[in-house]
Design an enzyme around this catalytic site. Structure first.
Site, PDB file in Angstrom:
ATOM      1  N   ARG A 110     -10.429   8.135  -3.091  1.00  0.00           N
ATOM      2  CA  ARG A 110      -9.021   8.198  -2.711  1.00  0.00           C
ATOM      3  C   ARG A 110      -8.831   9.071  -1.481  1.00  0.00           C
ATOM      4  O   ARG A 110      -9.597   9.996  -1.239  1.00  0.00           O
ATOM      5  CB  ARG A 110      -8.191   8.773  -3.868  1.00  0.00           C
ATOM      6  CG  ARG A 110      -8.142   7.872  -5.081  1.00  0.00           C
ATOM      7  CD  ARG A 110      -7.212   8.374  -6.162  1.00  0.00           C
ATOM      8  NE  ARG A 110      -7.633   9.627  -6.743  1.00  0.00           N
ATOM      9  CZ  ARG A 110      -6.966  10.786  -6.576  1.00  0.00           C
ATOM     10  NH1 ARG A 110      -5.875  10.824  -5.855  1.00  0.00           N
ATOM     11  NH2 ARG A 110      -7.409  11.874  -7.148  1.00  0.00           N
ATOM     12  N   THR A 111      -7.796   8.718  -0.704  1.00  0.00           N
ATOM     13  CA  THR A 111      -7.494   9.528   0.466  1.00  0.00           C
ATOM     14  C   THR A 111      -6.839  10.825   0.011  1.00  0.00           C
ATOM     15  O   THR A 111      -5.792  10.793  -0.626  1.00  0.00           O
ATOM     16  CB  THR A 111      -6.526   8.790   1.401  1.00  0.00           C
ATOM     17  OG1 THR A 111      -7.112   7.567   1.802  1.00  0.00           O
ATOM     18  CG2 THR A 111      -6.227   9.634   2.615  1.00  0.00           C
ATOM     19  N   LEU A 112      -7.477  11.932   0.329  1.00  0.00           N
ATOM     20  CA  LEU A 112      -6.918  13.222  -0.082  1.00  0.00           C
ATOM     21  C   LEU A 112      -6.269  13.939   1.090  1.00  0.00           C
ATOM     22  O   LEU A 112      -5.222  14.539   0.961  1.00  0.00           O
ATOM     23  CB  LEU A 112      -8.018  14.106  -0.672  1.00  0.00           C
ATOM     24  CG  LEU A 112      -8.702  13.509  -1.915  1.00  0.00           C
ATOM     25  CD1 LEU A 112      -9.883  14.364  -2.329  1.00  0.00           C
ATOM     26  CD2 LEU A 112      -7.720  13.394  -3.057  1.00  0.00           C
TER      27      LEU A 112
ATOM     28  N   ASN B  88      -3.109   6.905  -3.689  1.00  0.00           N
ATOM     29  CA  ASN B  88      -4.171   6.663  -2.715  1.00  0.00           C
ATOM     30  C   ASN B  88      -3.555   6.151  -1.425  1.00  0.00           C
ATOM     31  O   ASN B  88      -3.750   5.003  -1.041  1.00  0.00           O
ATOM     32  CB  ASN B  88      -5.169   5.635  -3.272  1.00  0.00           C
ATOM     33  CG  ASN B  88      -6.363   5.474  -2.366  1.00  0.00           C
ATOM     34  OD1 ASN B  88      -6.576   6.271  -1.454  1.00  0.00           O
ATOM     35  ND2 ASN B  88      -7.148   4.433  -2.601  1.00  0.00           N
TER      36      ASN B  88
END
Lengths: 245, 271
Positions: A22-24, A126
């Site tokens: 996931r994009t953090l 995400n």
């Protein structure tokens, strides 16, 4: 910033893997986009910088792209997510063309599709870490809209992302009017971009202006703005601040 | 068409290259009560005959709104028609939700046709027993399509389906060249006249037919009984005067009917 969703299926390994997908936080980012409606369509400006945190690492990134026949997309935020969005849109336009039936996706349709994508990703924790600007002309109607990474979406006569919201939009609110000529539109955009250049540390002096009209999209060659650094206030900028150097 | 050893299931070809089950499904369409569609550059009119099971019951609904810009008229197994209308509504609204823009009717029709084709190629399915006249708009204006159980679809200037539709088709064939440039009112009148042809002498009343219109600046809607009756009144009087010449010609035009001897052969599930 971390977004962790607690998933307890008893499988720590699989969860860890899923989490790492996931994009953090963003890594390589583009700064503001500024766009306005004018007489024949939409004008959009962006610089060509890609920052890696506080380092201006990439200086030749095109952050505006034509989509189909009728739309122009500009993005700020994570560059790799922008590239992902371009892949989605590529597929969308391809399928639309395959129908070969005289119907085509206009800017309104593309904008709404992007809104759905961004909002759905946000709901899954995400996100695609971008703020997108979508402009276009179809059947004489000019369209300009924006979508943020959390799916906030709207249309307006002039839009800007990131720092542009704070620095450029006040100028546009004062000086934009309907039916701007091409020259006046470019001048207005350059005025905004110059302010951003002075005040936004992630901006670089290498910008492109893109125009979209009924005929299609043209993206200019990169060029630089003239700047003036001899203002008295710039000579000793910390004069009034105690303890600064 | 007679029973033969190749007609038991849809996945069996006949030696002459026919799929009999599909053809039998198309027969079911011919048994239903008539529906007609016509289009001009900017409008589409769909009309149908109101057939009731018995005097006690209400008539079957044969025309459905799919969206503001798409409508469908069916003939054949109305249950199948209802299910397909629901599918069309679903596709249309999903497109609107994602793109905030109306689904072009041409694209809906292809999806419908592909759905019908699936049923002609699975041993555990049967073809849909309903023909659909789909009228709608896209970027290039108004269109009328006919989707048949075989999975084929065709675009038409005007068409009629169901029992005694041949009479309506003959009428439409005579006049279709003028439809493209027709006014909305003339188009409606022609639709009702085409319906009248299928009634074979029965007096045309507004209670016997349902008429719907959609156009470039006009969302899909049904005409109320009063408006239909008004249109009927404009030509019923003229028809009375023309009786001798006109009626003789109408009877000569209507050939021996395909699709059964009329009402007593209609199965209860078909309308």
């Amino acid at each position: 910033m971390t977004f962790t969703i607690p998933i307890d299926n008893g499988d720590a390994v699989k969860n860890a893997e899923a989490d790492s997908q996931r994009t953090l936080y963003p890594y390589v980012t583009g700064t503001s986009i500024v766009a306005i409606k004018y007489k024949d369509g939409v004008l959009m400006a962006s610089d060509m910088g890609g920052s890696y945190g506080s380092t201006l690492r990439y200086k030749n990134i095109e952050r505006m792209k034509a989509i189909g026949k009728h739309s122009l997309l500009g993005a700020s935020g994570e560059i790799s997510d922008f590239q992902e969005i371009l892949r989605y849109l590529d597929e969308l336009v391809l399928n639309d063309n395959m129908w070969d039936d005289g119907n085509s996706l206009g800017p309104k349709e593309v904008h709404n599709y992007l809104t759905r994508v961004m909002y759905n990703r946000r709901n899954k924790f995400n996100p695609l870490w971008n703020t997108l600007v979508l402009g276009g002309v179809k059947n004489g109607e000019t369209y300009l809209g924006m979508v943020s990474m959390i799916g906030v979406s709207f249309e307006d006569n002039h839009v800007a992302t990131g720092f542009g919201n704070h620095l450029a939009r006040p100028i546009l609110r004062d000086e934009w009017h309907a039916d701007l000529s091409f020259e006046d539109g470019v001048k207005l955009l350059e005025k905004c971009m110059r302010v951003l250049l002075y005040r936004d540390r992630s901006a670089i002096n290498k910008l492109q202006i893109a125009k979209i009209t009924e005929e299609g999209v043209t993206v200019s060659q990169p060029y630089s703005l003239k700047t003036f650094w001899e203002f008295k206030a710039f000579h000793n900028p910390t004069a009034g601040a105690e303890g600064s150097w | 068409m007679f029973r033969n050893q190749y007609d038991t299931d849809v996945t069996t070809w006949s030696p002459t290259g026919r799929l009999f089950q599909v053809e039998y499904a198309m027969e079911a369409v011919k048994q239903g009560s008539a529906a007609v569609g016509l289009r001009s550059r900017s409008h589409v009119v769909l009309a149908s005959v109101n057939k009731a099971q018995s005097e006690l019951s209400s008539h079957q609904r044969k025309i459905f709104k799919v969206d503001d810009h798409i409508g469908v008229a069916i003939a054949g197994l109305t249950a199948d028609g209802r299910v397909l209308s629901r599918y069309m509504r679903s596709e249309s609204i999903n497109h609107s939700f994602t793109y905030e823009s109306p689904l072009p009717v041409g694209r809906l029709v292809v999806r419908l046709a592909d759905k019908a084709q699936v049923c002609t190629q699975r041993s555990w399915k049967r073809p849909y027993g309903v023909g659909l006249l789909v009228g709608g708009l896209d970027e290039s204006g108004a269109h009328l399509y006919y989707n048949c159980p075989s999975g084929n679809y065709f675009e038409y200037e005007a068409f009629a389906i169901g029992s005694r539709s041949q009479a309506a088709k003959t009428y439409l064939e005579r006049r279709f060249e003028s439809f493209k440039e027709s006014s909305r009112e003339d188009l409606i009148k022609d639709a009702i006249l085409a319906i009248r042809e299928t009634l074979q002498g029965e007096t045309l009343k507004s209670s016997l037919c349902t008429v719907s219109v959609l156009g470039v600046d006009e969302p899909f809607h049904f005409l109320d009984q009063e408006s239909i009756q008004k249109v009927i009144d404009t030509f019923e009087k003229v028809a009375e005067e023309e009786e001798d010449g006109g009626e003789a010609q109408a009877e000569a035009d209507a050939p021996v009917e395909q699709g059964g001897a009329g009402d007593q052969d209609v199965a209860p599930m078909e309308m």
